[in-house]
Design a protein around this motif. Sequence first.
Motif, short mmCIF file in Angstrom:
data_model
loop_
_atom_site.label_atom_id
_atom_site.label_comp_id
_atom_site.label_asym_id
_atom_site.label_seq_id
_atom_site.Cartn_x
_atom_site.Cartn_y
_atom_site.Cartn_z
N PRO A 1 0.82 -1.21 0.00
CA PRO A 1 0.00 0.00 0.00
C PRO A 1 0.86 1.25 0.00
CG PRO A 1 0.00 -1.02 2.17
CD PRO A 1 0.66 -1.99 1.25
N ALA A 2 0.31 2.33 -0.57
CA ALA A 2 1.04 3.59 -0.61
C ALA A 2 1.22 4.15 0.81
CB ALA A 2 0.29 4.60 -1.47
N GLY A 3 2.29 4.89 1.00
CA GLY A 3 2.55 5.50 2.30
C GLY A 3 3.29 4.57 3.23
N ILE A 4 3.27 4.90 4.49
CA ILE A 4 4.01 4.15 5.50
C ILE A 4 3.07 3.24 6.28
CG2 ILE A 4 5.34 4.35 7.64
CD1 ILE A 4 6.50 6.94 6.55
N ASN A 5 3.33 1.95 6.22
CA ASN A 5 2.57 0.96 6.96
C ASN A 5 3.56 0.02 7.62
OD1 ASN A 5 1.01 -1.33 7.74
ND2 ASN A 5 -0.58 -0.75 6.28
N SER A 6 3.97 0.37 8.83
CA SER A 6 5.06 -0.36 9.49
C SER A 6 4.72 -1.81 9.75
CB SER A 6 5.43 0.33 10.81
OG SER A 6 4.31 0.37 11.69
N ASN A 7 3.43 -2.12 9.96
CA ASN A 7 3.05 -3.50 10.24
C ASN A 7 3.39 -4.41 9.07
OD1 ASN A 7 0.55 -5.62 9.85
ND2 ASN A 7 1.33 -5.57 11.94
N ILE A 8 3.08 -3.96 7.86
CA ILE A 8 3.37 -4.76 6.68
C ILE A 8 4.87 -4.77 6.40
CG2 ILE A 8 3.11 -4.84 4.17
CD1 ILE A 8 0.25 -4.04 4.48
N PHE A 9 5.53 -3.62 6.51
CA PHE A 9 6.96 -3.55 6.23
C PHE A 9 7.76 -4.45 7.16
CE2 PHE A 9 6.24 1.05 4.64
CZ PHE A 9 5.77 0.55 3.44
N SER B 1 5.52 13.64 -5.52
CA SER B 1 5.76 12.21 -5.57
C SER B 1 7.17 11.87 -5.10
CB SER B 1 5.54 11.69 -7.00
OG SER B 1 5.77 10.30 -7.06
N VAL B 2 8.14 12.64 -5.55
CA VAL B 2 9.52 12.39 -5.17
C VAL B 2 9.74 12.70 -3.69
CG1 VAL B 2 11.93 13.05 -5.56
CG2 VAL B 2 10.38 12.79 -7.51
N ALA B 3 9.10 13.75 -3.20
CA ALA B 3 9.24 14.11 -1.79
C ALA B 3 8.72 12.99 -0.89
CB ALA B 3 8.49 15.41 -1.50
N ASP B 4 7.57 12.42 -1.25
CA ASP B 4 7.02 11.31 -0.46
C ASP B 4 7.86 10.05 -0.60
OD1 ASP B 4 5.02 12.85 0.54
OD2 ASP B 4 3.43 12.05 -0.73
N SER B 5 8.47 9.87 -1.78
CA SER B 5 9.37 8.73 -1.97
C SER B 5 10.60 8.86 -1.07
CB SER B 5 9.80 8.64 -3.44
OG SER B 5 8.71 8.34 -4.27
N LEU B 6 11.05 10.07 -0.88
CA LEU B 6 12.19 10.31 0.01
C LEU B 6 11.83 9.94 1.45
CD1 LEU B 6 15.03 11.34 0.60
CD2 LEU B 6 14.08 13.67 0.71
N LYS B 7 10.63 10.28 1.87
CA LYS B 7 10.19 9.91 3.23
C LYS B 7 10.18 8.39 3.39
CE LYS B 7 7.14 13.96 3.26
NZ LYS B 7 5.72 14.40 3.21
N ILE B 8 9.68 7.71 2.34
CA ILE B 8 9.64 6.25 2.37
C ILE B 8 11.05 5.68 2.44
CG2 ILE B 8 9.16 4.23 0.93
CD1 ILE B 8 6.68 5.13 2.21
N ARG B 9 11.97 6.24 1.64
CA ARG B 9 13.35 5.75 1.62
C ARG B 9 14.00 5.90 2.99
NH1 ARG B 9 18.20 7.77 2.81
NH2 ARG B 9 17.87 9.66 1.57
N ILE B 10 13.77 7.01 3.66
CA ILE B 10 14.34 7.23 5.00
C ILE B 10 13.76 6.23 5.99
CG2 ILE B 10 14.43 8.87 6.93
CD1 ILE B 10 14.46 11.13 4.83
N PHE B 11 12.47 5.97 5.87
CA PHE B 11 11.81 5.02 6.76
C PHE B 11 12.36 3.61 6.58
CE2 PHE B 11 8.20 2.13 7.68
CZ PHE B 11 8.00 2.44 9.02
N PHE B 12 12.57 3.20 5.32
CA PHE B 12 13.11 1.88 5.05
C PHE B 12 14.52 1.71 5.62
CE2 PHE B 12 10.30 1.69 1.07
CZ PHE B 12 9.28 1.11 1.80
N LYS B 13 15.30 2.78 5.51
CA LYS B 13 16.66 2.72 6.02
C LYS B 13 16.66 2.45 7.52
CE LYS B 13 21.04 5.25 5.99
NZ LYS B 13 21.74 6.50 5.58
N GLU B 14 15.70 3.04 8.23
CA GLU B 14 15.60 2.80 9.67
C GLU B 14 15.19 1.37 9.99
OE1 GLU B 14 12.92 5.72 11.13
OE2 GLU B 14 14.32 7.41 10.85
N LEU B 15 14.44 0.75 9.07
CA LEU B 15 14.01 -0.64 9.27
C LEU B 15 15.03 -1.64 8.73
CD1 LEU B 15 10.21 -0.51 8.33
CD2 LEU B 15 11.23 -0.56 10.62
#
Length: 261
Positions: A121-129, A148-162
């Motif tokens: 799903p689009a956005g941040i869903n930590s349970n699924i990730f 779109s790119v700005a939100d992709s950057l937020k996702i990339r930062i979140f993934f790095k933390e996980l």
Amino acid sequence: MSRFIAFVSGKGGVGRTSLTFNLGVAMSFFGEEIVMLDFDLVMANMDVITGLLNPEATLNDVLVRDKPIQECVYEVGQGVNVVPTGIHFETLKHINPNYISWNKIMNEIAEYGDIFLMDLPAGINSNIFEGLPQDTELIIVTNSTMPSVADSLKIRIFFKELNIKIVGFVLNMWYDDKFLLSPNEIESILEVPMVGLVPYDREMERSMALGKSVVEVNPSAPISNAIMQLAADLLGKPYNPIEPDKKGILKRLKKFVGLLE
């Protein structure tokens, strides 16, 4: 050994689901057994894109423990299986996302394919990730607009933390415009490589209306060649682009105007 590739986007509407479906079909052309899973529990539409209207069993039924995973695996093409998610909101009331055993689901479905493409799903869903298989390869799907790119950057930062591996990003529905971000600019912003550039092409809309993949409907279209090239690159296999049959078009035109019988 199974391979897991997840597609995610910061925003909806970037063509993530249609890209996942078409890429799955493209990979099957290289002899791979593909399973596509729709992990969007609320706004799923993989079933619509693949022509599975009102499937009897869906992933939602598995999550409420009404059905085994085996009953919601549907073959939509040679070497292509889909696990759709339902749109029955009544069922959603009985799903607790905090108690979903994604690992159990992935283990049970492993026998159905070699490569598993997950439409997240689009956005941040930590349970699924957090429930993704440990060796999941993650690909960000973005457009070239600033939001779109700005939100992709937020996702990339979140993934790095996980500590989830990011393979790179696909620039989807791309067209050249001076007011949009260029591929190089997006690479600089996201700090991950671009693994594919898929142009905007009306052939995608036509294929969706026909309930088929664009790589089947028009193999020589620019978008089809781009998706096939992405599939080849991810699989480490060679691909020679299919050129339009200009001689065949010319022959039909001559026949149409009466120059050929």
